[in-house]
Design an enzyme around this catalytic site. Structure first.
Site, PDB file in Angstrom:
ATOM      1  CB  SER A 213      22.220  88.999  69.126  1.00  0.00           C
ATOM      2  OG  SER A 213      22.198  90.223  69.820  1.00  0.00           O
TER       3      SER A 213
ATOM      4  CE  LYS B 156      28.682 105.502  88.085  1.00  0.00           C
ATOM      5  NZ  LYS B 156      29.708 105.183  87.066  1.00  0.00           N
TER       6      LYS B 156
END
Length: 334
Positions: A171, A223
């Site tokens: 990763s 948000k």
């Protein structure tokens, strides 16, 4: 005799005040010293791996060889030293700087890593090489993005960069590795895991069962998309998934930028591979441990240096003062 008692009481009061101010002044001085110690620079360690290997070899020779064999080796070494001194090519040989990066989820190792790279850039020439022994299962995008950018600094300075993976570069760890000019890995090192994951528990039903409300107030439609306590809507989940997909796309483009020969759609599905499999996929360039890589360089008379910066742990003044108080109170009985 009353005046004597009053006089002694007065002396004890004066002595008490004197001791108090003496201890107070001592604390102030010690606090300033502690504060100045907090400003000490981090320690830069430089180790010659050539000297280390020579020491190992010398000890083995002294233990295993007889006197005649040792004398013969010494003669050969003297001849070799003379030829090296007379060789102009020796002066042009590159140096290899070795860095270790052991990563965690937050990529905390980048704090020392960036300073180690800066120290190398202060002295390295274009003929030198940087070898990074990378061991990381990956972690947060911004942390490993910064670590990858540090390796790019080396490339921008025209230094050759090699990454050695002895255990794992997955990763974010592989995102770092791909920036190097060359990646070598041990036969069973884990490489790949090119994907993005995010997971979190949700306690909304538990709170609802116990008649507990959890309110979230935001300004901006996106948000807050999903939370661990609120009721996650399908719209919020979809937006969060889009964000993961965008991050994954950036990840793939980043790898494709440095290793364009890779079939990115074939390897960017989150799978990982072992050394030989990774070589077949084009994720690495050779099967080799970092020990083998370094030993070959040393045997070829390349100067190899291990670079490490030890971060100083800053002491809090309050902790220092409490420690000083403890010592002053109990020093007489310890």
């Amino acid at each position: 005799m009353a005046w004597i008692s009053e006089y002694l009481t007065f002396l004890l009061q004066v002595l008490t005040v004197f001791i108090f101010f003496t201890v107070f002044i001592a604390f102030v001085i010690n606090s300033r010293k502690a504060s100045s110690n907090n400003e000490e620079q981090d320690e830069l360690k430089i180790k010659s791996l050539n000297d280390q290997y020579k020491t190992y070899k010398k000890k083995l020779q002294v233990t295993l060889l007889d006197k005649k064999e040792l004398k013969l080796i010494e003669k050969e070494q003297k001849k070799a030293k003379k030829s090296i001194k007379n060789s102009q090519e020796q002066q042009k040989k590159k140096r290899i700087f070795v860095l270790d990066f052991t990563g965690d989820i937050q990529a905390n190792a980048v704090n020392s890593f960036r300073d180690e790279i800066t120290s190398i850039l202060l002295i390295a020439s274009e003929n030198d090489e940087v070898l990074i022994r990378l061991n990381s299962p990956g972690g947060v995008v911004n942390g490993y993005g910064l670590a990858s950018a540090q390796i790019q600094r080396l490339r921008n300075s025209n230094l050759r960069v090699t990454v050695c993976v002895d255990k794992i570069a997955a990763s974010g760890g592989y995102m770092m590795a791909c920036v190097a000019h060359s990646i070598v890995a041990a036969p069973f090192a884990i490489v790949g895991s090119i994907g993005v994951v995010a997971q979190l528990p949700n306690f909304h039903r538990l709170l609802k069962k116990n008649d507990i409300d959890f309110e979230t107030f935001t300004a901006g439609e996106n948000k807050r998309t999903v939370t661990i306590f609120g009721n996650n809507t399908d719209q919020g989940k979809e937006k969060f998934q889009d964000m993961l997909n965008d991050t994954h796309m950036l990840f793939k483009e980043y790898i494709n930028q440095y290793r364009p020969e890779i079939n990115i759609d074939d390897v960017a599905n989150g799978d990982y591979w072992y050394g030989q499999q990774a070589l077949n996929k084009g994720l690495i360039d050779d099967i080799m441990t970092s020990d083998e890589y370094i030993l070959k360089a040393v045997q070829n008379e390349t100067k190899v240096y291990k670079i490490e910066i030890i971060k100083k742990k800053k002491k809090k003044i309050l902790d220092f003062l409490m420690g000083s108080i403890y010592k002053k109170l109990f020093s007489s009985i310890m």
